[in-house]
Design a protein around this motif. Structure first.
Motif, PDB file in Angstrom:
ATOM      1  N   GLY A  36       0.797  -1.218   0.000  1.00 45.64           N
ATOM      2  CA  GLY A  36       0.000   0.000   0.000  1.00 45.64           C
ATOM      3  C   GLY A  36       0.830   1.269   0.000  1.00 45.64           C
ATOM      4  N   LYS A  37       2.140   1.137   0.224  1.00 50.50           N
ATOM      5  CA  LYS A  37       3.024   2.306   0.207  1.00 50.50           C
ATOM      6  C   LYS A  37       3.402   2.660  -1.237  1.00 50.50           C
ATOM      7  CE  LYS A  37       3.751   2.598   4.769  1.00 50.50           C
ATOM      8  NZ  LYS A  37       3.434   3.802   5.580  1.00 50.50           N
ATOM      9  N   ASN A  38       3.855   3.891  -1.421  1.00 49.35           N
ATOM     10  CA  ASN A  38       4.378   4.324  -2.713  1.00 49.35           C
ATOM     11  C   ASN A  38       5.903   4.272  -2.681  1.00 49.35           C
ATOM     12  OD1 ASN A  38       1.914   4.926  -4.048  1.00 49.35           O
ATOM     13  ND2 ASN A  38       1.758   6.822  -2.874  1.00 49.35           N
ATOM     14  N   VAL A  39       6.478   3.683  -3.705  1.00 47.07           N
ATOM     15  CA  VAL A  39       7.934   3.597  -3.794  1.00 47.07           C
ATOM     16  C   VAL A  39       8.382   4.221  -5.110  1.00 47.07           C
ATOM     17  CG1 VAL A  39       8.100   1.536  -2.356  1.00 47.07           C
ATOM     18  CG2 VAL A  39       7.816   1.286  -4.822  1.00 47.07           C
ATOM     19  N   GLN A  40       9.576   4.764  -5.106  1.00 44.38           N
ATOM     20  CA  GLN A  40      10.150   5.328  -6.317  1.00 44.38           C
ATOM     21  C   GLN A  40      11.253   4.408  -6.821  1.00 44.38           C
ATOM     22  OE1 GLN A  40      11.364   9.401  -6.124  1.00 44.38           O
ATOM     23  NE2 GLN A  40       9.274  10.159  -5.979  1.00 44.38           N
ATOM     24  N   VAL A  41      11.115   4.027  -8.103  1.00 42.47           N
ATOM     25  CA  VAL A  41      12.081   3.120  -8.725  1.00 42.47           C
ATOM     26  C   VAL A  41      12.379   3.633 -10.134  1.00 42.47           C
ATOM     27  CG1 VAL A  41      11.356   1.085  -7.424  1.00 42.47           C
ATOM     28  CG2 VAL A  41      10.222   1.646  -9.581  1.00 42.47           C
ATOM     29  N   SER A  42      13.483   3.187 -10.690  1.00 40.13           N
ATOM     30  CA  SER A  42      13.811   3.536 -12.067  1.00 40.13           C
ATOM     31  C   SER A  42      12.864   2.803 -13.007  1.00 40.13           C
ATOM     32  CB  SER A  42      15.260   3.154 -12.386  1.00 40.13           C
ATOM     33  OG  SER A  42      16.160   3.908 -11.592  1.00 40.13           O
ATOM     34  N   GLY A  43      12.215   3.545 -13.887  1.00 41.38           N
ATOM     35  CA  GLY A  43      11.269   2.937 -14.815  1.00 41.38           C
ATOM     36  C   GLY A  43      10.467   3.991 -15.551  1.00 41.38           C
ATOM     37  N   GLU A  44       9.510   3.521 -16.353  1.00 42.11           N
ATOM     38  CA  GLU A  44       8.689   4.416 -17.168  1.00 42.11           C
ATOM     39  C   GLU A  44       7.228   4.433 -16.735  1.00 42.11           C
ATOM     40  OE1 GLU A  44       9.227   3.009 -21.106  1.00 42.11           O
ATOM     41  OE2 GLU A  44      11.293   3.721 -21.297  1.00 42.11           O
ATOM     42  N   ASP A  45       6.720   3.328 -16.201  1.00 43.26           N
ATOM     43  CA  ASP A  45       5.313   3.248 -15.805  1.00 43.26           C
ATOM     44  C   ASP A  45       5.146   3.683 -14.354  1.00 43.26           C
ATOM     45  OD1 ASP A  45       4.784   2.265 -18.307  1.00 43.26           O
ATOM     46  OD2 ASP A  45       4.833   0.165 -17.691  1.00 43.26           O
ATOM     47  N   PHE A  46       4.078   4.462 -14.094  1.00 44.55           N
ATOM     48  CA  PHE A  46       3.824   4.915 -12.731  1.00 44.55           C
ATOM     49  C   PHE A  46       2.326   4.904 -12.442  1.00 44.55           C
ATOM     50  CE2 PHE A  46       3.555   8.678 -15.361  1.00 44.55           C
ATOM     51  CZ  PHE A  46       2.548   9.455 -14.803  1.00 44.55           C
ATOM     52  N   SER A  47       1.990   4.845 -11.162  1.00 48.38           N
ATOM     53  CA  SER A  47       0.598   4.849 -10.732  1.00 48.38           C
ATOM     54  C   SER A  47       0.153   6.278 -10.447  1.00 48.38           C
ATOM     55  CB  SER A  47       0.428   4.000  -9.463  1.00 48.38           C
ATOM     56  OG  SER A  47       0.883   2.684  -9.679  1.00 48.38           O
ATOM     57  N   THR A  97      17.859  17.976 -25.696  1.00 44.97           N
ATOM     58  CA  THR A  97      18.917  18.173 -26.686  1.00 44.97           C
ATOM     59  C   THR A  97      20.262  18.263 -25.978  1.00 44.97           C
ATOM     60  OG1 THR A  97      17.372  19.399 -28.100  1.00 44.97           O
ATOM     61  CG2 THR A  97      19.728  19.650 -28.562  1.00 44.97           C
ATOM     62  N   ASN A  98      21.193  17.413 -26.367  1.00 45.24           N
ATOM     63  CA  ASN A  98      22.509  17.386 -25.721  1.00 45.24           C
ATOM     64  C   ASN A  98      23.425  18.461 -26.316  1.00 45.24           C
ATOM     65  OD1 ASN A  98      23.574  16.385 -28.156  1.00 45.24           O
ATOM     66  ND2 ASN A  98      23.294  14.254 -27.496  1.00 45.24           N
ATOM     67  N   PRO A  99      24.626  18.661 -25.756  1.00 44.77           N
ATOM     68  CA  PRO A  99      25.529  19.712 -26.253  1.00 44.77           C
ATOM     69  C   PRO A  99      25.928  19.553 -27.709  1.00 44.77           C
ATOM     70  CG  PRO A  99      26.202  19.016 -24.060  1.00 44.77           C
ATOM     71  CD  PRO A  99      25.128  18.068 -24.498  1.00 44.77           C
ATOM     72  N   ASP A 100      25.825  18.345 -28.266  1.00 43.01           N
ATOM     73  CA  ASP A 100      26.179  18.128 -29.670  1.00 43.01           C
ATOM     74  C   ASP A 100      25.007  18.419 -30.611  1.00 43.01           C
ATOM     75  OD1 ASP A 100      28.731  17.332 -28.939  1.00 43.01           O
ATOM     76  OD2 ASP A 100      28.115  15.231 -28.683  1.00 43.01           O
ATOM     77  N   GLY A 101      23.851  18.791 -30.045  1.00 49.87           N
ATOM     78  CA  GLY A 101      22.689  19.117 -30.870  1.00 49.87           C
ATOM     79  C   GLY A 101      21.786  17.940 -31.172  1.00 49.87           C
ATOM     80  N   GLY A 102      22.082  16.780 -30.611  1.00 51.01           N
ATOM     81  CA  GLY A 102      21.244  15.606 -30.860  1.00 51.01           C
ATOM     82  C   GLY A 102      20.254  15.366 -29.732  1.00 51.01           C
ATOM     83  N   LEU A 103      19.180  14.623 -30.054  1.00 48.62           N
ATOM     84  CA  LEU A 103      18.195  14.267 -29.040  1.00 48.62           C
ATOM     85  C   LEU A 103      18.751  13.161 -28.150  1.00 48.62           C
ATOM     86  CD1 LEU A 103      14.791  14.263 -30.979  1.00 48.62           C
ATOM     87  CD2 LEU A 103      15.671  15.991 -29.395  1.00 48.62           C
ATOM     88  N   GLN A 104      18.500  13.263 -26.870  1.00 48.52           N
ATOM     89  CA  GLN A 104      18.985  12.261 -25.920  1.00 48.52           C
ATOM     90  C   GLN A 104      17.874  11.947 -24.930  1.00 48.52           C
ATOM     91  OE1 GLN A 104      22.981  12.665 -24.505  1.00 48.52           O
ATOM     92  NE2 GLN A 104      22.465  11.902 -22.449  1.00 48.52           N
ATOM     93  N   SER A 105      17.635  10.645 -24.744  1.00 47.31           N
ATOM     94  CA  SER A 105      16.615  10.232 -23.782  1.00 47.31           C
ATOM     95  C   SER A 105      17.108  10.463 -22.367  1.00 47.31           C
ATOM     96  CB  SER A 105      16.267   8.758 -23.982  1.00 47.31           C
ATOM     97  OG  SER A 105      17.403   7.941 -23.751  1.00 47.31           O
ATOM     98  N   ILE A 106      16.159  10.616 -21.458  1.00 52.09           N
ATOM     99  CA  ILE A 106      16.473  10.900 -20.052  1.00 52.09           C
ATOM    100  C   ILE A 106      15.938   9.767 -19.197  1.00 52.09           C
ATOM    101  CG2 ILE A 106      16.165  12.541 -18.164  1.00 52.09           C
ATOM    102  CD1 ILE A 106      15.639  14.696 -20.247  1.00 52.09           C
ATOM    103  N   ASP A 107      16.751   9.282 -18.296  1.00 50.05           N
ATOM    104  CA  ASP A 107      16.300   8.255 -17.352  1.00 50.05           C
ATOM    105  C   ASP A 107      15.239   8.847 -16.431  1.00 50.05           C
ATOM    106  OD1 ASP A 107      18.086   6.431 -18.407  1.00 50.05           O
ATOM    107  OD2 ASP A 107      19.666   6.940 -16.973  1.00 50.05           O
ATOM    108  N   THR A 108      14.199   8.057 -16.168  1.00 51.75           N
ATOM    109  CA  THR A 108      13.108   8.531 -15.320  1.00 51.75           C
ATOM    110  C   THR A 108      12.992   7.666 -14.070  1.00 51.75           C
ATOM    111  OG1 THR A 108      11.545   7.197 -16.618  1.00 51.75           O
ATOM    112  CG2 THR A 108      11.797   9.507 -17.229  1.00 51.75           C
ATOM    113  N   ILE A 109      12.666   8.308 -12.972  1.00 48.70           N
ATOM    114  CA  ILE A 109      12.429   7.631 -11.691  1.00 48.70           C
ATOM    115  C   ILE A 109      10.988   7.904 -11.312  1.00 48.70           C
ATOM    116  CG2 ILE A 109      13.138   7.460  -9.271  1.00 48.70           C
ATOM    117  CD1 ILE A 109      15.849   8.675 -10.190  1.00 48.70           C
TER     118      ILE A 109
END
Length: 230
Positions: free
Chosen positions: A101-112, A182-194
Motif C-alpha cells: 500500500g506504500k508508494n515507492v520510487q524506482v527507475s522505470g517508465e510506468d507509474f501509478s 537536446t545534448n551539447p552536440d545538438g542531438g536528441l537524448q533520452s532521459i532516465d526517469t524515476i
C-alpha cells in the motif's frame, strides 16, 4: 504336551499382533546417537575396567573429551544459527508486509496515478540538456506534454497535476513517462526517469531478498527502491 501349546491359526489376531510387536526392530532398537553424557559414562567404565598393568594413556582421554566437547559446541552453535536465521526471516516478512500500500520510487517508465492528486517523478541525466520535454501517455495515447527548463547533469523533480493537454482531470490508472532533451552536440537524448508506484504485494525469495510487485504489474528488487512514502 499338545494341550500346553497355544492354538495358533492365521485368524488368531492377538497372537499375530504380539509377534509383530516383538519383531518391530524400529521400536525396540536403542538410540544410536551418543551424547556427551553417554561418552563420559563409557569413558568412566573403561577406566574402571582397565588392566592395572597396562593402564590407558590419560592423554587420549583428554583428546577424546575435547573432541566430544567441540562436537557438542558445534551442534549447539548450529541450532542457535538456525534459530537466528528463522527470526531474521520473520522480521523480513513483517517489514515486507508493512510496505504493502506504500508508494515507492524506482527507475522505470510506468507509474501509478491517483485522480485528484499530484504525481511526482524525477529526471536523471549525466550531461547538460536543453529544450527538455516530458510526455505522459496512457493506453489511448498521449495525455500530457510538458516543457521543462534546461537541465544540468543530475536529478530534477517534476510534478504532474493530473490534467491532460485540455485541462481535463485524468482518472486513476497506470501511465507511461517519456523524457528527452537536446545534448551539447545538438542531438536528441533520452532521459532516465524515476517513477512512483504503489506496492501491491511483497515476496520473500529463498535467499532472503525481497521482490515488490507494483500496481503497474512490474516486479522490482527491494534494493532498487529509491524512496518510500505513505
Amino acid at each position: 504336551m499338545a494341550d500346553l501349546l497355544p492354538n495358533i491359526t492365521t485368524g488368531n489376531t492377538d497372537y499375530l499382533k504380539a509377534m509383530q510387536q516383538n519383531t518391530n526392530s524400529a521400536s525396540s532398537a536403542p538410540n544410536k546417537q551418543m551424547g556427551q553424557a553417554d561418552f563420559l559414562r563409557l569413558l568412566t567404565t573403561q577406566m574402571q575396567n582397565q588392566d592395572p598393568s597396562k593402564p590407558m594413556d590419560p592423554t587420549s582421554f583428554v583428546t577424546d573429551l575435547t573432541q566430544m566437547s567441540q562436537l557438542e559446541s558445534t551442534n549447539t552453535m548450529n541450532s542457535s544459527l538456525l534459530a537466528m536465521a528463522s527470526s531474521f526471516q520473520n522480521v523480513q516478512t513483517m517489514q515486507g508486509a508493512s510496505l504493502i500500500g506504500k508508494n515507492v520510487q524506482v527507475s522505470g517508465e510506468d507509474f501509478s496515478h491517483i485522480q485528484g492528486q499530484t504525481s511526482q517523478f524525477s529526471l536523471n541525466t549525466t550531461v547538460p540538456l536543453t529544450d527538455v520535454k516530458v510526455v505522459i501517455s496512457d493506453a489511448n495515447g498521449v495525455v500530457k506534454e510538458m516543457s521543462i527548463a534546461d537541465m544540468q547533469s543530475g536529478e530534477k523533480r517534476v510534478d504532474w497535476n493530473g490534467l491532460d493537454n485540455v485541462d481535463v482531470t485524468k482518472g486513476d490508472g497506470v501511465y507511461s513517462l517519456t523524457a528527452y532533451g537536446t545534448n551539447p552536440d545538438g542531438g536528441l537524448q533520452s532521459i532516465d526517469t524515476i517513477v512512483a508506484s504503489r506496492v501491491n504485494s511483497v515476496g520473500i525469495n529463498s535467499n532472503g531478498s525481497m521482490t515488490l510487485t507494483l500496481a503497474t504489474g512490474e516486479k522490482v528488487a527491494m534494493e532498487t527502491v529509491r524512496e518510500i512514502s505513505g
